[in-house]
Design an enzyme around this catalytic site. Sequence first.
Site, short mmCIF file in Angstrom:
data_model
loop_
_atom_site.label_atom_id
_atom_site.label_comp_id
_atom_site.label_asym_id
_atom_site.label_seq_id
_atom_site.Cartn_x
_atom_site.Cartn_y
_atom_site.Cartn_z
N LYS A 198 0.73 -1.18 -0.04
CA LYS A 198 0.27 -0.04 -0.08
C LYS A 198 0.98 1.07 0.15
O LYS A 198 1.70 1.15 0.74
CB LYS A 198 -0.96 -0.08 1.26
CG LYS A 198 -2.13 0.76 1.14
CD LYS A 198 -3.08 0.42 2.15
CE LYS A 198 -4.40 1.26 2.14
NZ LYS A 198 -5.40 0.98 3.18
N GLU A 204 -20.47 -4.50 9.06
CA GLU A 204 -21.38 -3.71 9.97
C GLU A 204 -22.82 -4.50 10.32
O GLU A 204 -23.00 -3.97 11.57
CB GLU A 204 -21.93 -2.42 9.02
CG GLU A 204 -20.88 -1.41 8.44
CD GLU A 204 -20.08 -1.67 7.23
OE1 GLU A 204 -19.20 -0.98 6.88
OE2 GLU A 204 -20.34 -2.92 6.75
N ARG A 231 -26.30 -0.83 5.82
CA ARG A 231 -26.04 -2.07 5.47
C ARG A 231 -26.48 -3.08 6.45
O ARG A 231 -26.77 -4.42 6.24
CB ARG A 231 -24.48 -2.32 5.04
CG ARG A 231 -23.96 -1.32 4.19
CD ARG A 231 -22.44 -1.61 3.90
NE ARG A 231 -22.22 -2.79 2.85
CZ ARG A 231 -21.22 -3.11 2.47
NH1 ARG A 231 -20.04 -2.55 3.02
NH2 ARG A 231 -21.10 -4.02 1.57
#
Length: 635
Positions: free
Chosen positions: A289, A376, A404
């Site tokens: 990353k 979630e 969600r």
Amino acid sequence: MAHTEDLAPLLPNISAPDQVRELSIGELEQLAGEVRQLMIDTVSKSGGHLAPGLGVVELTLALLKVFDPSNDRLVWDVGHQAYAYKILTGRRDRFSTLRTLGGLSGFPRPEESPEYDHFGVGHSSTSISAALGMATARDLAGEDRKVLAVIGDGSMTAGLAYEGLNQAGGMERDLIVVLNDNEMSIAPNVGALSSFLSRNLSKPWLMRLKKDFENRLRSMGRIGEELATYARRGEDTFKTFFTPGMLFQSFGFTYVGPVDGHDIRGLVDVLKQVRNTSGPILLHTMTKKGKGYEPAETNPTYFHGVGCFEPETGEAVKFSGCSLPSYTEVFGHTLCELAECDEKITAITAAMPEGTGLARFAEQFQHRFVDVGICEQHAVTFAAGMAKQGMKPVVAIYSTFLQRSYDQIVHDVCLQNLPVVFCLDRGGLVGEDGATHHGAFDLSYLRHIPGITVMAPRDEGELRNMVATALSLNKPVAVRYPRGVGVGAECTGEPVILTEGEGEMLREGEGALVIALGSRVHPSRVAAEEVAAEGGPDAAVFNARFVKPLPEKQLRELAERFDHWLVVEENAMAGGFGSAVAEFLADTGLGAKVRLRRLGLPDRFIEHGKQKELRAQVGLDKDGIKRAVKELAEG
């Protein structure tokens, strides 16, 4: 051999992905550096998701070298990784407009590029399911194209990704899942062996040989079937010992990897092999990353979603003026204060401890903090389980992501009347991330659930009071607050416990009344003051505080005093706070006495741009509220 700086730049001549396919490996390596530099220069001015995109530059180039996105289908998960893809698919000249009003979106968007953005994304873990749907449609239509899902390892923590994997493996359709893994720790020697296995075990001729060998064994009857099973087990055991492939093979995927995600030549070779292999395949690539930009490599979390910065150093650009704390910071600080006095308070987030302001809580109360990953739904039911055993869980999630877990809020929390506190950051318009991230619907999807209390603070001081109030109510509570800084309200001293269902009159007036909620209270008061100072109507301003329960007693009293009401909220007008007030007036018969106008988000998705620009666009800034107050009085 010429130095890179001596070579003629390639990127200015790339206007379509078919031009990438014509480049040599050496030219692709040069192009990778040019793409990275454009990304760094642009994001340093616009802000955005830099580190994820830097990590997949070589992977993007390899994908465009082997596949044709004008025919093949590429679905990017979340979209944080897609900046290089945007640059190389005809949007280089507009890349400087990234995340600006009227400019390029920070995420793949079919309306922006119908030919190359094959699926709109913004929330995580959707790519495999969407790609499988495309692959199924392809087969039903008898079309010839490859379908790929490019998903990050963070997105693989969500259940939806595994639901897609499970279905894809069971259907056995041609589907390629590219797992971009930038966090799993695999030692160099293991990685080298895994790369060797990938290069050899995935070659088409060897895969055909293995299949023919298995078929010959099985033709020998029962003993042959047993030998084929043992052979398969032997290969699986060998690969599993050195790679994480068994997990994906158990879903019915052919596992290839891990491979070096920054080795363009190796990626191109493997992708060509994968392209010529049938059935569901998972290619596991290892990337870094922030690759190629030292500040992002050193601090990938900060550069995951970064504001403006100095490209030479990576240091944040210092803007003069506002030094106020953000609502997020005030929430995090308040929760820490309250947790010091109450050991039952716990904090839960879904992969965003920094974004939700819980990083300090995680340090200070390590054993009372849980980051569940991008899950979630699990976060809400997990909190319900804690609440059932006497804890006081606080679930801090962005408004748009809490959508969600709607079913879990209803069935696992509210139906059981469990004391879970939902702290919804980024309520309302969030700005440059656009339609996928605006918290436009939380008041609508929460207020109709029985048993829940819903609050929105007018400033950062009231946020402190509401967090304390929520924890004191011993029931399901939601507190929603905006992105950005407050208005400079006092944030010290003991928080005040508010009376449930009671608002406050902020400004007295005559004739016209503005009932405002949350982030729109302060601009409503300023608007009313300016209208009065300019000789217009002297409107009163009422801070409702509560969406549910409504401050009904006070609203009845206000209906006796004011016959023109303006309700202002930063939520979808359909089913929002204004709808609640309209329903109250209709149900009580007070609608005959009051002329009501609602001001909120219109019935459309709001695009990306600065918060100030978007609020002006939909009439929710101070000037828009002033116009509405004048029109209300004139009507």
